[in-house]
Design an enzyme around this catalytic site. Structure first.
Site, PDB file in Angstrom:
ATOM      1  N   LYS A 133       8.431  22.193 -38.554  1.00  0.00           N
ATOM      2  CA  LYS A 133       9.136  22.656 -37.361  1.00  0.00           C
ATOM      3  C   LYS A 133       8.688  21.917 -36.111  1.00  0.00           C
ATOM      4  O   LYS A 133       9.470  21.708 -35.191  1.00  0.00           O
ATOM      5  CB  LYS A 133       8.952  24.168 -37.199  1.00  0.00           C
ATOM      6  CG  LYS A 133       9.656  24.963 -38.290  1.00  0.00           C
ATOM      7  CD  LYS A 133       9.575  26.452 -38.059  1.00  0.00           C
ATOM      8  CE  LYS A 133      10.339  27.216 -39.127  1.00  0.00           C
ATOM      9  NZ  LYS A 133      10.303  28.676 -38.922  1.00  0.00           N
ATOM     10  N   LYS A 240      16.931  23.566 -49.109  1.00  0.00           N
ATOM     11  CA  LYS A 240      17.404  24.940 -49.260  1.00  0.00           C
ATOM     12  C   LYS A 240      18.563  25.223 -48.303  1.00  0.00           C
ATOM     13  O   LYS A 240      18.700  24.576 -47.253  1.00  0.00           O
ATOM     14  CB  LYS A 240      16.267  25.934 -49.042  1.00  0.00           C
ATOM     15  CG  LYS A 240      15.774  26.076 -47.624  1.00  0.00           C
ATOM     16  CD  LYS A 240      14.722  27.185 -47.554  1.00  0.00           C
ATOM     17  CE  LYS A 240      14.260  27.427 -46.130  1.00  0.00           C
ATOM     18  NZ  LYS A 240      13.272  28.527 -46.047  1.00  0.00           N
ATOM     19  N   LYS A 243      21.132  28.233 -42.256  1.00  0.00           N
ATOM     20  CA  LYS A 243      22.171  28.441 -41.259  1.00  0.00           C
ATOM     21  C   LYS A 243      22.197  27.328 -40.224  1.00  0.00           C
ATOM     22  O   LYS A 243      23.222  27.085 -39.580  1.00  0.00           O
ATOM     23  CB  LYS A 243      21.942  29.791 -40.569  1.00  0.00           C
ATOM     24  CG  LYS A 243      23.149  30.276 -39.790  1.00  0.00           C
ATOM     25  CD  LYS A 243      23.029  31.740 -39.462  1.00  0.00           C
ATOM     26  CE  LYS A 243      24.309  32.249 -38.825  1.00  0.00           C
ATOM     27  NZ  LYS A 243      24.259  33.694 -38.567  1.00  0.00           N
TER      28      LYS A 243
END
Length: 374
Positions: A133, A240, A243
């Site tokens: 991240k 994976k 959204k």
């Protein structure tokens, strides 16, 4: 179901002590709006099962965690309610669990500070989620992004501890006991996917570090590993489903229309072999479809393959799409109905928070005493 496991703990000064271990389930989800197929199969579907199996279940909308990635306040407020509506529509019942918003229980943040003072920075810097991240934020990750695994540990441990209470007067032969002192140990079990195991391991280590410094208090939390295979992107089965994926056809939302679901599965990446087989290494795209089909129907991989014998991948995509459509149709309708009643959604979260506070308060007060705050 909560399970007593009693052993005589102490016998002195007319007091009989006994420890009772009680199981508790805790899990949470970030408010990103309406969940996608991977959220549903990997977490929410399991939550609905677990609320039937335990007498103490807490599910939290992790709005504090969501601040680690920039969001506009209006978007966050809307996402919190949309996520709540979707969770309720998927079968989570506030009568069988406590569903609440994390920030409404301030003890989460307060305990995170205490636990953060027991956690070293190098350990946090090694966590894979920080590396991933932080890179996505041009290596300008915030303190919140670095330390949110400590907040996760606090989320879990806040409902996980040893409390003592006094029960009724006892008599045993010629010996009278003034009171029964019960040491009630709340042992938290956490449903996790494989990508969150490392964060639960951090929570376990922090609990053990706390116990070593302040005395045995936290039972080490345990993982409930999901049996569902990780659901991958329909456009890139190497990653994976997410959204935030920029490819709109990669992710199936719980609220997607039948036409949208059909289109996304029709465009799902497979390979040049027409037979339906399960081999995640050599055939990740088709294997992802098989995993979705098995999870959405409750069948095993073997049963799905037997049913699909003779189908080519093009036809099989439509079989999987139809299974998803059938599962999500009533959920989608319920989401729309719940979204029209925002006051109900807010009340569910507020009521759940009040109940969560009642569980958290005595545990946190004991933690305050142990560390010297009172």
């Amino acid at each position: 179901m909560a399970t007593p496991g009693g052993m005589i703990r102490a016998l002195h000064r007319g007091t009989l002590g006994q420890s009772v271990v009680m199981d508790r389930i805790f899990s949470g989800i970030q408010p990103t709006g309406t969940p996608h197929l991977g959220n549903y199969l990997g977490a929410i579907q399991n939550w609905a099962r677990l609320q039937e199996q335990s007498s103490s279940v807490l599910y939290s909308i992790m709005d504090m965690h969501s601040l680690t990635m920039p969001k506009e306040p209006a978007v966050l407020r809307r996402n919190i309610l949309d996520t709540t509506a979707a969770i309720l529509a998927c079968g989570i019942d506030p009568k069988k669990c406590f569903l609440f918003r994390q920030s409404l229980v301030p003890e989460h943040a307060e305990l995170a500070w205490i636990l953060g003072c027991l956690t070293n920075v190098p350990r946090l810097l090694r966590l894979p989620q920080w590396k991933m991240k932080c890179t996505s934020q041009n290596n300008e990750g915030t303190v919140g992004l670095l330390t949110y695994p400590v907040l996760q540990a606090a989320d879990i441990l806040l409902y996980n501890g040893q409390l003592s209470e006094y029960g009724t007067i006892l008599a045993c032969g010629n010996i009278s006991f003034d009171r029964l002192k019960v040491y009630r140990l709340w042992s938290t079990h956490v449903p996790v996917g494989e990508d969150q195991v490392v964060h639960l391991e951090l929570a376990q280590d922090i609990a053990q570090h706390f116990n070593k410094k302040y005395g045995e208090f936290f039972p080490v939390p345990k993982a409930i590993l999901s049996t569902t295979k990780k659901i991958k992107s329909l456009r890139d089965p190497a990653v994976k489903m997410s959204k935030s994926d920029p490819q709109k056809l990669a992710t199936v939302s719980v609220a997607d229309s039948p036409d949208e679901i059909v289109l996304k599965f029709r465009k799902a990446v497979t390979d040049f072999t027409s037979e339906v087989t399960y081999d995640p290494v050599s055939r990740p795209g088709v294997s992802n479809l098989v995993s979705i089909h098995a999870a959405i129907t409750g069948l095993s991989i073997k049963e799905v393959l037997h049913q699909s014998a003779g189908l080519d991948t093009a036809r099989y995509k439509m079989v999987v799409a139809e299974s998803v459509i059938q599962k999500f149709a009533p959920i989608r309708n319920e989401i729309k109905k719940l979204q029209e009643d925002k006051s109900h959604l807010i009340k569910v979260l507020e009521d759940g928070a009040e109940k969560a506070k009642e569980l958290a308060a005595p545990i946190y007060q004991e933690i305050r005493r142990l560390v010297g705050f009172q």
